[in-house]
Every structure is written in C-alpha cells, then in structure tokens.
Scaffold this motif. Sequence first.
Motif, PDB file in Angstrom:
ATOM      1  N   LEU A 131       0.831  -1.201   0.000  1.00 25.19           N
ATOM      2  CA  LEU A 131       0.000   0.000   0.000  1.00 25.19           C
ATOM      3  C   LEU A 131       0.869   1.255   0.000  1.00 25.19           C
ATOM      4  CD1 LEU A 131      -2.706  -1.180   2.546  1.00 25.19           C
ATOM      5  CD2 LEU A 131      -3.123  -0.644   0.146  1.00 25.19           C
ATOM      6  N   LYS A 132       1.930   1.239   0.794  1.00 18.79           N
ATOM      7  CA  LYS A 132       2.817   2.410   0.879  1.00 18.79           C
ATOM      8  C   LYS A 132       3.542   2.644  -0.437  1.00 18.79           C
ATOM      9  CE  LYS A 132       3.559   2.549   5.880  1.00 18.79           C
ATOM     10  NZ  LYS A 132       2.150   2.849   6.017  1.00 18.79           N
ATOM     11  N   LEU A 134       2.226   2.342  -3.377  1.00 17.66           N
ATOM     12  CA  LEU A 134       1.314   2.792  -4.436  1.00 17.66           C
ATOM     13  C   LEU A 134       1.650   4.218  -4.861  1.00 17.66           C
ATOM     14  CD1 LEU A 134      -2.112   1.490  -3.055  1.00 17.66           C
ATOM     15  CD2 LEU A 134      -0.963   0.673  -5.120  1.00 17.66           C
ATOM     16  N   THR A 135       1.656   4.456  -6.175  1.00 18.66           N
ATOM     17  CA  THR A 135       1.973   5.794  -6.667  1.00 18.66           C
ATOM     18  C   THR A 135       0.778   6.412  -7.391  1.00 18.66           C
ATOM     19  OG1 THR A 135       2.888   4.792  -8.660  1.00 18.66           O
ATOM     20  CG2 THR A 135       4.446   5.360  -6.914  1.00 18.66           C
TER      21      THR A 135
END
Lengths: 147, 61
Positions: A131-132, A134-135
């Motif tokens: 999740l972290k 994700l761009t």
Amino acid sequence: MERLLNDNIVSQIREAFGSLSNPVQVLFFGSRENCDYCDDTRQLLEEVVAISDALSLSVYDMDTDADVARHYNVDKAPGIVIAAKEGDQITDLGVRMAGIPSGHEFSSLIQDLILVSGRDSGLNPQTREMLKALTKPVLLQVFVTPT
Amino acid sequence: MAMESDMVQAEMVEAMEFNDLSNQYGVSGVPHTVVNDGKGNVVGAVPETNLMAEIQRAVTR
C-alpha cells in the motif's frame, strides 16, 4: 427524541472502545433534500460519540458547506468521515461511509472508530508495504447492506 | 487500507440507499468492492492479499 441506542448496546460499545488511545474526529455531512436517513444517521453518531471523550462530531451540510464536502471527497448524503485528530489538527485518512451505518454496518462503524483511534490498520506487514508503494490514487468502494 | 497510504480512499456504501450506483457496478451480492470506478472488482469478503492483488491489477490497467 427517543434514543436509538439502548443502555445495553451503549455498555457493549463502551466495553469495545475500552480506553480509546487517540482522539477521533467524526464528520457528518447531511442534506436537506432527498435524504431519508440523514436525521437518523446524525442522531446515531451523536449517541455514539457521547460514549467516549476521545470522539468528537462535527456536522456539515452538503450544500452550505460544499467546500468542506469537496475537501473530504464526500459526494453522498448521509456521508461520514472518520478522521484522526491531534489537538486542533484533523487528518483525513481517507476513511468514510455513505448511508446509514445500521445493522451489520453499525459494527463496521464501531470497528473503524477503534482502528482510527489506535492509528493502526491491523493489516499484515506485506500488505502495508504494498500500500505504501502505491503511486497512483486508489478508490475502494465497498458496497454493503445493513441486513 | 486507506490508513496505510495517502493514495488510498475507502468508502463503505450502503447499496440500498445508493441503488443507482450499485446497479451501475452490477452489485448483486455484498460485500462487493469496486476499485477505481470499476477497473477492479472483488465480490465477497476475501483475504486482504486477494484485495491487494486486485488493487494492483486495477492501477496498472
């Protein structure tokens, strides 16, 4: 006005809340038009936030507070945003609900309040990493029914 | 999931109250998770790894 939550439910919620670790700001967005469940939802939230000092509620109108609604990406009424609060600072975590949280969804509301207060999603480490990383923006809409 | 990333917003939608939206996404059973306006779909309560996989499929689509 008659209460929506009886004493038994209130004590169960109080037990589930335990000592909520951090403050939570609940934002309610209602509308005077075409909103069958706005009044009940607002009352339900008022009764829930009254159970713990860690919870506060602010009430907005989709039309007269359109800028606030836009800021929190709320486009449906009743709309609920469950945000983190530190002092006067409100941090939108992107957690919200559309429609009255009754039945099963009432548990989801209580659970969301507990998660946001704990500032812990409870997800496994691998999911958190993905999740972290994700761009691109992701909108998850989870359709549910109260029964 | 929204709590873990500024990129993610999560909205629980009451399907009966917002019937038009449910129909638009072909929601017939719940829970039904729609990712990025229909680019991804997950029906049922699935393990978080399954949902994460669908999110990654949806963002690369």
